[in-house]
Structure formats: C-alpha cells, structure tokens
Design a protein around this motif. Structure first.
Motif, PDB file in Angstrom:
ATOM      1  N   SER A   1       1.011  -1.261  -0.062  1.00 42.36           N
ATOM      2  CA  SER A   1       0.072   0.060  -0.166  1.00 42.36           C
ATOM      3  C   SER A   1       0.896   1.130  -0.073  1.00 42.36           C
ATOM      4  O   SER A   1       0.342   2.375   0.320  1.00 42.36           O
ATOM      5  N   ALA A   2       2.099   1.144  -0.152  1.00 39.06           N
ATOM      6  CA  ALA A   2       3.057   2.258  -0.145  1.00 39.06           C
ATOM      7  C   ALA A   2       2.693   3.185  -1.485  1.00 39.06           C
ATOM      8  O   ALA A   2       2.228   2.849  -2.428  1.00 39.06           O
ATOM      9  N   ASP A   3       3.000   4.499  -1.211  1.00 36.84           N
ATOM     10  CA  ASP A   3       2.655   5.352  -2.400  1.00 36.84           C
ATOM     11  C   ASP A   3       3.794   5.206  -3.374  1.00 36.84           C
ATOM     12  O   ASP A   3       3.276   5.364  -4.508  1.00 36.84           O
ATOM     13  N   ASP A   4       4.844   4.905  -2.937  1.00 36.01           N
ATOM     14  CA  ASP A   4       6.111   4.808  -3.805  1.00 36.01           C
ATOM     15  C   ASP A   4       6.477   3.245  -3.965  1.00 36.01           C
ATOM     16  O   ASP A   4       7.333   2.852  -3.113  1.00 36.01           O
ATOM     17  N   ILE A   5       5.697   2.673  -4.882  1.00 34.21           N
ATOM     18  CA  ILE A   5       5.964   1.087  -4.942  1.00 34.21           C
ATOM     19  C   ILE A   5       7.071   0.818  -5.252  1.00 34.21           C
ATOM     20  O   ILE A   5       7.993  -0.176  -4.731  1.00 34.21           O
ATOM     21  N   LEU A   6       8.050   1.340  -6.228  1.00 37.21           N
ATOM     22  CA  LEU A   6       9.242   1.296  -6.551  1.00 37.21           C
ATOM     23  C   LEU A   6      10.363   1.339  -5.456  1.00 37.21           C
ATOM     24  O   LEU A   6      11.239   0.302  -5.153  1.00 37.21           O
ATOM     25  N   ALA A   7      10.213   2.425  -4.693  1.00 40.44           N
ATOM     26  CA  ALA A   7      11.152   2.565  -3.600  1.00 40.44           C
ATOM     27  C   ALA A   7      10.760   1.345  -2.251  1.00 40.44           C
ATOM     28  O   ALA A   7      11.517   0.615  -2.061  1.00 40.44           O
TER      29      ALA A   7
ATOM     30  N   ASP B   1      14.214  -5.607  -1.015  1.00 41.39           N
ATOM     31  CA  ASP B   1      15.348  -6.358  -1.202  1.00 41.39           C
ATOM     32  C   ASP B   1      16.389  -6.117  -0.304  1.00 41.39           C
ATOM     33  O   ASP B   1      17.404  -7.009  -0.008  1.00 41.39           O
ATOM     34  N   ARG B   2      16.606  -4.625   0.071  1.00 42.48           N
ATOM     35  CA  ARG B   2      17.625  -4.293   0.939  1.00 42.48           C
ATOM     36  C   ARG B   2      17.295  -5.064   2.393  1.00 42.48           C
ATOM     37  O   ARG B   2      18.072  -5.603   3.071  1.00 42.48           O
ATOM     38  N   ALA B   3      16.391  -4.981   2.705  1.00 41.57           N
ATOM     39  CA  ALA B   3      15.958  -5.585   4.122  1.00 41.57           C
ATOM     40  C   ALA B   3      16.036  -7.151   4.230  1.00 41.57           C
ATOM     41  O   ALA B   3      16.591  -7.655   5.330  1.00 41.57           O
ATOM     42  N   LEU B   4      15.821  -7.655   3.140  1.00 44.24           N
ATOM     43  CA  LEU B   4      16.063  -9.099   3.352  1.00 44.24           C
ATOM     44  C   LEU B   4      17.601  -9.449   3.215  1.00 44.24           C
ATOM     45  O   LEU B   4      18.088 -10.384   3.798  1.00 44.24           O
ATOM     46  N   ALA B   5      18.518  -8.545   2.382  1.00 38.32           N
ATOM     47  CA  ALA B   5      19.684  -8.964   2.431  1.00 38.32           C
ATOM     48  C   ALA B   5      20.367  -8.407   4.056  1.00 38.32           C
ATOM     49  O   ALA B   5      21.064  -9.271   4.491  1.00 38.32           O
ATOM     50  N   ALA B   6      19.805  -7.376   4.561  1.00 41.21           N
ATOM     51  CA  ALA B   6      20.233  -6.814   6.036  1.00 41.21           C
ATOM     52  C   ALA B   6      19.766  -8.021   6.952  1.00 41.21           C
ATOM     53  O   ALA B   6      20.575  -8.030   7.861  1.00 41.21           O
TER      54      ALA B   6
ATOM     55  N   SER C   1      11.950 -12.039 -16.003  1.00 42.27           N
ATOM     56  CA  SER C   1      13.429 -12.208 -15.950  1.00 42.27           C
ATOM     57  C   SER C   1      13.875 -13.053 -15.038  1.00 42.27           C
ATOM     58  O   SER C   1      13.465 -12.955 -13.981  1.00 42.27           O
ATOM     59  N   LEU C   2      14.778 -14.153 -15.345  1.00 41.36           N
ATOM     60  CA  LEU C   2      15.223 -15.159 -14.389  1.00 41.36           C
ATOM     61  C   LEU C   2      16.290 -14.271 -13.486  1.00 41.36           C
ATOM     62  O   LEU C   2      16.753 -14.978 -12.555  1.00 41.36           O
ATOM     63  N   ALA C   3      16.755 -13.130 -13.777  1.00 43.06           N
ATOM     64  CA  ALA C   3      17.567 -12.157 -12.794  1.00 43.06           C
ATOM     65  C   ALA C   3      16.707 -11.288 -12.041  1.00 43.06           C
ATOM     66  O   ALA C   3      17.364 -10.501 -11.499  1.00 43.06           O
ATOM     67  N   SER C   4      15.427 -11.292 -12.201  1.00 44.11           N
ATOM     68  CA  SER C   4      14.723 -10.149 -11.692  1.00 44.11           C
ATOM     69  C   SER C   4      14.696 -10.027 -10.473  1.00 44.11           C
ATOM     70  O   SER C   4      15.052 -11.139  -9.309  1.00 44.11           O
ATOM     71  N   ARG C   5      14.744  -8.892  -9.840  1.00 41.63           N
ATOM     72  CA  ARG C   5      14.911  -8.438  -8.256  1.00 41.63           C
ATOM     73  C   ARG C   5      13.149  -8.097  -7.955  1.00 41.63           C
ATOM     74  O   ARG C   5      12.373  -8.016  -8.925  1.00 41.63           O
ATOM     75  N   THR C   6      13.001  -7.708  -6.610  1.00 40.11           N
ATOM     76  CA  THR C   6      11.737  -7.387  -6.195  1.00 40.11           C
ATOM     77  C   THR C   6      11.261  -6.249  -6.888  1.00 40.11           C
ATOM     78  O   THR C   6      11.839  -5.233  -7.054  1.00 40.11           O
TER      79      THR C   6
END
Ligand code: GLP
Length: 261
Positions: A105-111, A117-122, A147-152
C-alpha cells in the motif's frame, strides 16, 4: 534438484515441516520465507503442531513474505500480509516484529520494492524459502517471461492467475488486483534452500515443465534448476506427468535419513 513424491498433501506438509524444524534446531533465528495460496497450508499446520507438542522451539524464527497484492487497503483479510500473519506468524506464537514483507500500500511502490530487497539482505538472507507454483508455472507472482535475474518489483497478473485466485475474493475476479509486488526470481534464488510444494493434478503440467523441461522464462519455476539446493515435493497427482518419477522414488527411498531434505 531433488524431487520427492509423497502420497498426499498432508505427508508433504509433514516432511517439509520437519525440515524447517531441523533448520530451527540448528539456527534458532532462521529466516523462513513463506508462500501463500492453499498448497503450503499443510506445512504451516504441521509446523504449528510440532511447536505445540514441544518438538521444536520456533520462538526465535523470523518470517519473510514472498509477494503481495498492490492496492488492497491495509488490513484487508486477503492481503498476503494478513494471510501470513493469520496462517503462520500467530499460530507459531510469534510477534509481528518477527515478520517482514513488502508494503503493497506504499505510495512509492518502486521504493518499497527496493527497500524490501535491501531488508532481506540486511536480515542475512532467507535460509529456507517455501514456494508454491501457479498453474502457469509462476513462483511468487513472477508470471511467465519474468526475467530469471529479476529483483523485487511490481508485476501485472495474467488473467489465468486472477481467475485462479478469485476464490479468495468471493469468486469475483473483479476484486482480484491486477498488480502485485513479488520477490524477483533473482531474489528468490538467493535463499539458501528452496522448497516447492505442489499438490493436485492441476499442477502436474507446470511441475513437469519445471523439473524436466528446459530452463525458460516462460516457466518461471524452471529457474529452480539453477539453484544448488532446490527440493520439489509433489503428491502423486502433481507428479503424474513426470517422466522420471520412478527414479525420484527410488532415489528418495534409498536416501540416508540424516541427510534430510
Ligand atoms: C499465488 C501465490 C503463489 C502461489 C500460487 C499457487 O499466485 N502468489 O505464491 O504459489 O498462488 O497457489 P495455490 O497453492 O493456492 O495453488
């Protein structure tokens, strides 16, 4: 890839729950990636039973969500956040602080996608990622030709997936969102162990293409072929189109128990 053919969904759930329990005995704060849909429910039920009986202590476990609808109001009962809290986090007696997921429900979905992705790594990365499979071969919400290389990232659902998921929205396809956030295939492949559970004849074709077909973006789950530790657990019906079924059966039957999944 290891293929394990079990008698039914309950047996698959028990087998995978025991594998999660083994992981938690070794690493009490393991990060478990969970999937939604009907297929993994027997896993959560079996794991909850193990916690209740004292067979495993899951109090240190952390739970990570795989995907989410975009645009459902916060707290909507069919948002995947609500589903994971209801089916996994609360039954295991965990606090919401042990749970992480993308903000649909974020206003900025891209962010929001990049932040997840950053949170998972952290968090040290996912130790064991549970997966279901869509009838079109999708994992998470990575639809065909992802894409088989896709990120969130944000994805658009196929008509077939919206039809499949309408049962969670009073059978009304109009209520099923068009857009979703999903861990990318590249993100999913970073988990240390991938465990896919598929049950029922409706999944047989997708399972056969995933396991025995070519690696292809058209069948996103075929990306499991790239992972060094991928386990596909299927019931007899979902296994019905596998050419090497007898080989998988014989291999698992002869596997030393200490090896686990
Ligand atoms: C949804 C989820 C997937 C899940 C799939 C299959 O699309 N995003 O993670 O694997 O449904 O669901 P089911 O197990 O109910 O068939």
């Amino acid at each position: 890839m290891e293929v394990v053919i079990v008698q039914d969904a309950t047996a698959g759930g028990e087998l995978i729950a025991e594998s999660i329990a083994t992981l938690l005995r070794r690493k009490r704060d393991a990060l478990i990636g969970v999937a939604t849909g009907s297929s993994p429910l027997p896993i959560y039920q079996a794991l909850t039973a193990k916690v209740a009986s004292g067979a495993v202590d899951a109090s240190g476990a952390r739970i990570a969500q795989l995907d989410e609808y975009v645009g459902l109001p916060a707290g909507h009962p069919e948002s995947y956040r609500s589903v994971v809290l209801r089916e996994v986090v609360r039954p295991l007696g965990l606090d919401e602080s042990a749970f992480m997921g993308p903000d649909g429900s974020a206003d900025d979905i891209l962010a929001a996608c990049e932040a997840y992705d950053r949170a998972l790594a952290a968090a040290g990365g996912v130790d064991l990622q549970l997966l279901g499979i869509g009838t079109d071969g999708h994992i998470g919400f990575n639809e065909p030709v992802s894409s088989l290389a896709s990120r969130t990232r944000i994805k658009t659902l196929t008509e077939q997936t919206r039809v499949d998921n309408a049962r969670f929205f009073e059978g009304d396809i109009e209520q099923v969102p068009h857009h979703v956030i999903t861990q990318g295939i590249g993100t999913i492949l970073e988990a240390r162990h991938l465990v896919l559970l598929a049950t029922g004849e409706g999944k047989a074709e997708a399972v056969a293409q995933t396991v025995e077909g070519p690696l292809a973006a058209l069948v996103p789950a075929s990306a499991l072929q790239l992972h060094p530790h991928a386990t596909v657990v299927v019931d007899e019906a979902a296994a019905s189109k596998l050419k090497l079924a007898d080989y998988y059966r014989a291999t698992f039957a002869a596997k030393p128990e200490w090896q686990g999944l």
